[in-house]
Design an enzyme around this catalytic site. Structure first.
Site, short mmCIF file in Angstrom:
data_model
loop_
_atom_site.label_atom_id
_atom_site.label_comp_id
_atom_site.label_asym_id
_atom_site.label_seq_id
_atom_site.Cartn_x
_atom_site.Cartn_y
_atom_site.Cartn_z
CG HIS A 1 -6.95 4.69 1.49
ND1 HIS A 1 -7.72 5.59 1.47
CD2 HIS A 1 -7.56 3.75 2.05
CE1 HIS A 1 -8.77 5.50 2.38
NE2 HIS A 1 -8.79 4.38 2.78
CE1 TYR B 1 -3.70 -3.72 5.23
CE2 TYR B 1 -3.86 -5.12 7.50
CZ TYR B 1 -3.47 -4.84 6.15
OH TYR B 1 -2.59 -5.84 5.79
CG ASP C 1 -7.22 9.00 1.54
OD1 ASP C 1 -7.07 8.52 2.78
OD2 ASP C 1 -8.07 8.47 0.87
CG ASN D 1 -14.39 3.08 6.30
OD1 ASN D 1 -15.55 3.55 6.47
ND2 ASN D 1 -14.16 2.27 5.09
CG ASN E 1 -10.94 -1.01 8.29
OD1 ASN E 1 -9.91 -1.09 8.89
ND2 ASN E 1 -11.98 -1.76 7.97
CE1 TYR F 1 -4.17 -2.06 0.37
CE2 TYR F 1 -2.57 -3.23 2.15
CZ TYR F 1 -3.64 -3.31 1.31
OH TYR F 1 -4.44 -4.21 1.39
#
Length: 193
Positions: free
Chosen positions: A22, A71, A98, A119, A73, A17
């Site tokens: 994100h 992560y 973001d 989230n 969320n 990632y």
């Protein structure tokens, strides 16, 4: 209570990632740590990579930089742990993330507001009990056509965006430093746009 700021860059952990939209907030924290000459170190009990720094080399500009290990969320858990451990109130918290509703590279600083479907922000609000904290919104733009926004944020920046990405991350880091050194109102007047 501490006079330091907690500056958190939201994103998803791991190399998969690292270059995605994100992770814009995490990219800014990485640059701030590099500028301060203080590498982020894993703090397992806080569930985050952390560096205690002085931003802009200014006395009294103490900040704790952090990137959650979780992560997106689940970002609220580490943020709550960090605020408790460092005794930082929400008015000294700056969360960088973001933002789909801003064109690529646009920066907006604000306090409070809704989660707007993000989230990470929803998780932070749920865990610290308020949405009244500082936010640095890093514009990533809307997905093209009918692309699902959830898929869009997990994609790398486009070739065109990558040409300006370093400059925009640098500008966002300048804005975060301005919040810590000069206050949110000053930073808003100079960087919102």
């Amino acid at each position: 209570m501490s006079d330091a700021w907690l500056v958190v860059g939201l994103g998803n952990p791991g190399p998969t990632y690292a270059g995605t939209r994100h992770n814009a907030g995490a990219m800014v924290v990485d640059l701030l740590a590099e500028r301060a000459g203080s590498p982020l170190k894993s703090q397992r009990k806080l569930r985050a990579d952390v560096a205690e720094v002085r931003l802009g080399g200014v006395p009294g500009s103490r900040a704790v930089l952090a990137k959650p290990h979780t992560y997106m969320n689940e970002s609220g858990g580490p943020v709550a742990l960090l605020t408790e451990f460092y005794k930082i109130e929400p008015d000294r918290l700056l969360v960088m993330h973001d933002e789909l509703d801003l064109p690529f590279g646009t920066i907006r600083l604000k306090v409070g507001g809704g989660d707007n479907g993000h989230n990470g922000l929803r998780s932070v609000r749920a865990r610290i009990g308020t949405g009244d904290y500082g936010r640095l919104r890093f514009g990533i733009g809307r997905p093209p056509g009918r692309m699902d926004p959830a898929a869009f944020v997990l994609k790398p920046f486009s070739t065109v965006e990558k040409r300006d990405l370093e400059l925009e991350v640098d500008r966002a880091a300048d804005a975060a430093e301005a919040v810590v050194v000069d206050g949110l109102v000053y930073a808003q007047n100079h960087y919102n746009g």
